[in-house]
Enzyme design. Structure first.
Site, PDB file in Angstrom:
ATOM      1  N   CYS A  86       0.835  -1.210   0.000  1.00 29.03           N
ATOM      2  CA  CYS A  86       0.000   0.000   0.000  1.00 29.03           C
ATOM      3  C   CYS A  86       0.871   1.262   0.000  1.00 29.03           C
ATOM      4  O   CYS A  86       1.414   1.623  -1.036  1.00 29.03           O
ATOM      5  CB  CYS A  86      -0.981  -0.028   1.169  1.00 29.03           C
ATOM      6  SG  CYS A  86      -2.404   1.082   0.924  1.00 29.03           S
ATOM      7  N   HIS A 176      -4.035  -5.087   0.442  1.00 30.64           N
ATOM      8  CA  HIS A 176      -3.546  -5.597   1.724  1.00 30.64           C
ATOM      9  C   HIS A 176      -3.588  -7.126   1.750  1.00 30.64           C
ATOM     10  O   HIS A 176      -4.587  -7.724   2.164  1.00 30.64           O
ATOM     11  CB  HIS A 176      -4.389  -5.033   2.875  1.00 30.64           C
ATOM     12  CG  HIS A 176      -4.185  -3.577   3.099  1.00 30.64           C
ATOM     13  ND1 HIS A 176      -3.313  -3.072   4.046  1.00 30.64           N
ATOM     14  CD2 HIS A 176      -4.729  -2.492   2.478  1.00 30.64           C
ATOM     15  CE1 HIS A 176      -3.341  -1.753   4.011  1.00 30.64           C
ATOM     16  NE2 HIS A 176      -4.194  -1.375   3.061  1.00 30.64           N
ATOM     17  N   GLU A 178      -2.210  -8.973   3.759  1.00 25.98           N
ATOM     18  CA  GLU A 178      -2.190  -9.405   5.159  1.00 25.98           C
ATOM     19  C   GLU A 178      -3.571  -9.412   5.808  1.00 25.98           C
ATOM     20  O   GLU A 178      -3.752  -9.939   6.915  1.00 25.98           O
ATOM     21  CB  GLU A 178      -1.247  -8.496   5.964  1.00 25.98           C
ATOM     22  CG  GLU A 178      -1.784  -7.096   6.255  1.00 25.98           C
ATOM     23  CD  GLU A 178      -1.665  -6.109   5.100  1.00 25.98           C
ATOM     24  OE1 GLU A 178      -1.996  -4.935   5.280  1.00 25.98           O
ATOM     25  OE2 GLU A 178      -1.229  -6.532   4.000  1.00 25.98           O
TER      26      GLU A 178
END
Length: 752
Positions: A86, A176, A178
């Protein structure tokens, strides 16, 4: 075992990244972006402890809110693997010279399907990963540094979701991985921690990214388009959505559009190819372009019809109207307004719908909104679809402009029978410009009978000259024209034409009105009058019978047979009233004008046929649109009050009446009574100019009202250039009708 340095840009997702790295053996060490120095990081690397770096997400802009992150990236490239997430991606792109700007959509806590190139961090990951997004900014593909390549994009909108350095082991993702809602996140992290050193190839060959100088493994392609979405693919997807929405609106449904075409609700066509070929100089395809993906806003507030008239009056052969709304800020209404604006020109430019045409419906739209041709981009269409759209466009009378970017696409264009081929020097997949593209494609033509055009990157006369020498017939110019301070001068300079100059007019023509007998007619003809007016308004003092008017008409025709005309080819760059006044001035004379006032159209048409009138003068409140139904040129009278207010219609509107007559008249109308109005008002109206000329082309008028042999010279001088005819009646009369001496004196005063 070394560790992974995780730079925290003050974002809670940092802890998710930490957890993923730890779970796949990445041994993460996290530190905030303002709590560590580059010197400390260099020391870790020198000690053999630091093996890789991850730059975390974070709020704000990479230049102002990323702390040490940019410096770390600049230092670490070529030394060890780097992954940006990001904000991390934005730091990498910005550092290397790319632009970070509005992504075109705001995504906070939303998921998108991400498609990728299956190598690097995406090695062995499935396609169309559901991925969580928290951002409104993204890398802009048009400014992406050449050292970076796009690795992933959203399936729905084509927004860049991943980039990779072509030489160094630097990867980044905008989304993202994650997040618990993202698929394949730990697989991506596992791929990353397997990377070694600072460059691709060698011990990193396992992930499929070629080392510098090595060729990339070929991927499946269609018409030369890369498998990954580019800006072209993104536009393609959006236009499909746009068309789908338009088709759902009742007023613009395919059935309604088709019905409108069957009712001839569309403007008439001209032949696009013929218009190009008939141009005596290099054909300019002048483009109306408010913005573009590569340059952003160019002229966002530009008026399409105003710009079109500038182009047309400067000599453009084609006006290209961008109708794509999202990236180019155009619309179909722009094109319709352009078509209407140039409709009255004697040799109007062809209108091109410049868009990403993907269906027959879009071709129908183009036809309905005034296009003479459409653009078909080979790179966007499968061969069969290209053939179908080409044939359909031709069936509607519109020869398409077929755009190619390389010899392979040229072959496809030739196979379907394209007669006009445009070479785009800009590759629409990456928006890079290569000015040699046109030359290469031209060489591949091998002398075929095709009109070849160069479509982009042209901004100077030298650019045009180069292509003309190679056989290019037309050039499309957009941004350079939109940014030009003097559009007309710049357009003409591109193709080596001299600046436009207003040719001084000769002395005005003379119209003697109120002719009541053949004696009056002989007197006027003998004195050298150009136009003779007969009043055909019942109940007025100068009204004559149809039989008398026929006798006068026969006399006028006899006199005309002994005169000569001046052959005139209408200028390609002349507006309506200038063209019409030139045409009337060039005709054999004298000409007979029938004057009517508030009579029926059928009465007027009958009189034209029975008497043999050369012109009709509408002296009352008749609609200007009647001029379309009257088979001879029409003079429309407009009343000018002492205050300078003009009444009687839209006096500057082109395309209807061929001539404007200014006469005196107060609030209640009047006129035709030998009364003058202030001539400075005539000057002001003349200097307002032809529509679209910005005052550079005077508005030709017939000046009437209170003129006499004694004042006509002063009237012409005060009104200024633009008076192409003067009209007199009572000013040359006595008690018994026209007076020979007065008529002769009037003509002499006008001619000088």
């Amino acid at each position: 075992m070394g560790f992974t340095l995780l730079i925290d840009n003050y974002d809670s997702f940092t802890w998710n990244i930490y957890a993923d790295l730890a779970s796949v053996g990445g041994n993460p060490y996290v530190v905030r972006n303002d709590k560590i120095t580059l010197k400390e990081i260099e020391g870790m690397f020198s000690d053999g402890e630091l093996e890789r770096i991850v730059i975390s997400p974070g709020p704000g802009h990479p230049r102002t809110d990323s702390g040490v992150s940019r410096d770390v990236i600049a230092w670490g490239m070529g030394k060890l693997p780097i992954l940006g997430v990001c904000m991390g991606l934005e730091c990498i792109v910005d550092l290397l010279g790319g632009e970070i700007a509005y992504a075109g959509e705001i995504k906070h806590g939303k998921t998108s399907l991400v498609q990728h190139d299956s190598i690097g961090v995406f090695h062995n990951l499935p396609q169309f990963l559901s991925s969580t997004r928290y951002h409104s900014l993204s890398a802009q593909i048009q400014s992406l540094p050449s050292v970076l390549q796009v690795t992933s994009t959203t399936k729905e909108s084509g927004v860049i979701m991943g980039v990779r350095h072509r030489t160094y082991t630097v990867e980044a993702v905008q989304y993202h991985p994650e997040s618990c809602m993202s698929e394949g996140g730990r697989g991506l992290m596992a791929n990353f921690i397997q990377m070694k050193g600072g460059k691709w190839g060698g011990e990193n060959a396992w992930c499929g990214v070629p080392a510098e100088g090595e060729e990339e493994q070929p991927k499946a392609k269609t018409n030369g388009a890369p498998s990954l979405p580019t800006i072209l693919n993104r536009i393609h997807a959006q236009r499909l959505l746009d068309v789908e929405q338009a088709e759902k609106v009742p007023a613009t449904s395919p059935a309604n559009v088709s019905t409108s075409l069957s009712l001839y609700a569309s403007p008439p066509l001209i032949n696009f190819r013929d218009r190009m070929v008939s141009t005596p100089h290099t054909a300019v395809m002048a483009e109306i372009k408010r913005a573009s993906p590569s340059k952003g806003d160019i002229a966002p507030t530009a008026s399409a019809p105003e710009q079109a008239l500038k182009y047309a009056l400067a000599g453009a052969s084609v006006i290209s109207v961008l109708t794509e709304p999202t990236w180019f800020k155009g619309s179909l209404l722009d094109m319709l307004a352009v078509r209407n604006a140039v409709d009255s020109l004697p040799n109007r430019p062809a209108i091109l719908r410049k868009d990403f045409v993907l269906s027959k419906y879009m071709i129908d739209e183009a036809r309905l909104y005034g296009a003479d041709t459409v653009l078909l981009i080979v790179a966007m269409l499968e061969p069969q679809q290209l053939k179908e759209l080409y044939d359909y466009s031709v069936s509607l009378g519109m020869e398409p402009l077929v755009e190619v970017n390389n010899p392979t696409e040229l072959s496809l264009a030739l196979e379907i029978g394209s007669k006009v081929i445009g070479v785009n020097n800009r590759n629409l997949h990456d928006f890079n410009v290569d000015m040699s593209t046109t030359s290469r494609v031209n060489a591949a033509l091998n002398g075929r009978d095709v009109v070849l055009c160069a479509l982009s990157g042209i901004s100077s006369h030298e650019d045009v000259e180069k292509y003309v020498k190679e056989g290019v017939k037309g050039v499309l110019v957009g941004e350079a024209l939109m940014r030009a301070s003097d559009t007309k001068a710049f357009l003409r300079s591109l193709i080596g034409l001299p600046p436009l100059e207003v040719v001084p007019k000769s002395r005005p023509l003379v119209k003697i009105c109120g002719i009541r007998s053949t004696d009056d007619a002989k007197l006027a003809i003998s004195a050298g009058a150009d136009l003779l007016g007969v009043i055909l308004v019942p109940g007025t003092k100068r009204c004559i019978s149809t039989s008398t008017a026929r006798e006068i008409s026969a006399l006028v025709q006899s006199a005309r047979s002994q005169s000569s005309s001046k052959p005139l080819e209408p200028s390609l760059s002349s507006p309506w009233f200038t063209t019409q006044s030139d045409l009337l001035s060039s005709r054999r004379k004298p000409l007979l004008v029938g004057v009517f006032q508030n009579q029926s159209l059928s009465d007027i048409l009958s009189a034209v046929e029975e008497i043999g009138l050369d012109l009709v003068q509408l002296h009352g409140d008749e609609p200007q649109a009647w001029a379309k139904f009257i088979p001879v040129p029409v003079v429309k009278v407009f009343r000018v009050s002492p205050e300078g207010i003009v009444r009687g219609g839209e006096f500057r509107r082109p395309g209807l009446n061929q001539a404007i007559l200014l006469d005196a008249g107060g609030v209640s109308g009047g006129g035709g009574e030998g009364k003058a109005f202030p001539w400075e008002h005539a000057k002001r109206l003349i200097q307002s100019g032809e529509v679209g000329s910005e005052g550079h082309m005077p508005l030709p008028v017939i000046l009437a009202g209170g003129l006499t042999p004694e004042n006509v010279g002063q009237a012409i001088e005060q009104a200024g250039e633009g008076v192409w005819c003067v009209d007199v009646s009572s000013g040359v009369e006595g008690e018994g009708g026209k007076v020979k001496e007065k008529v002769e004196a009037f003509v002499k005063a006008v001619r000088g």
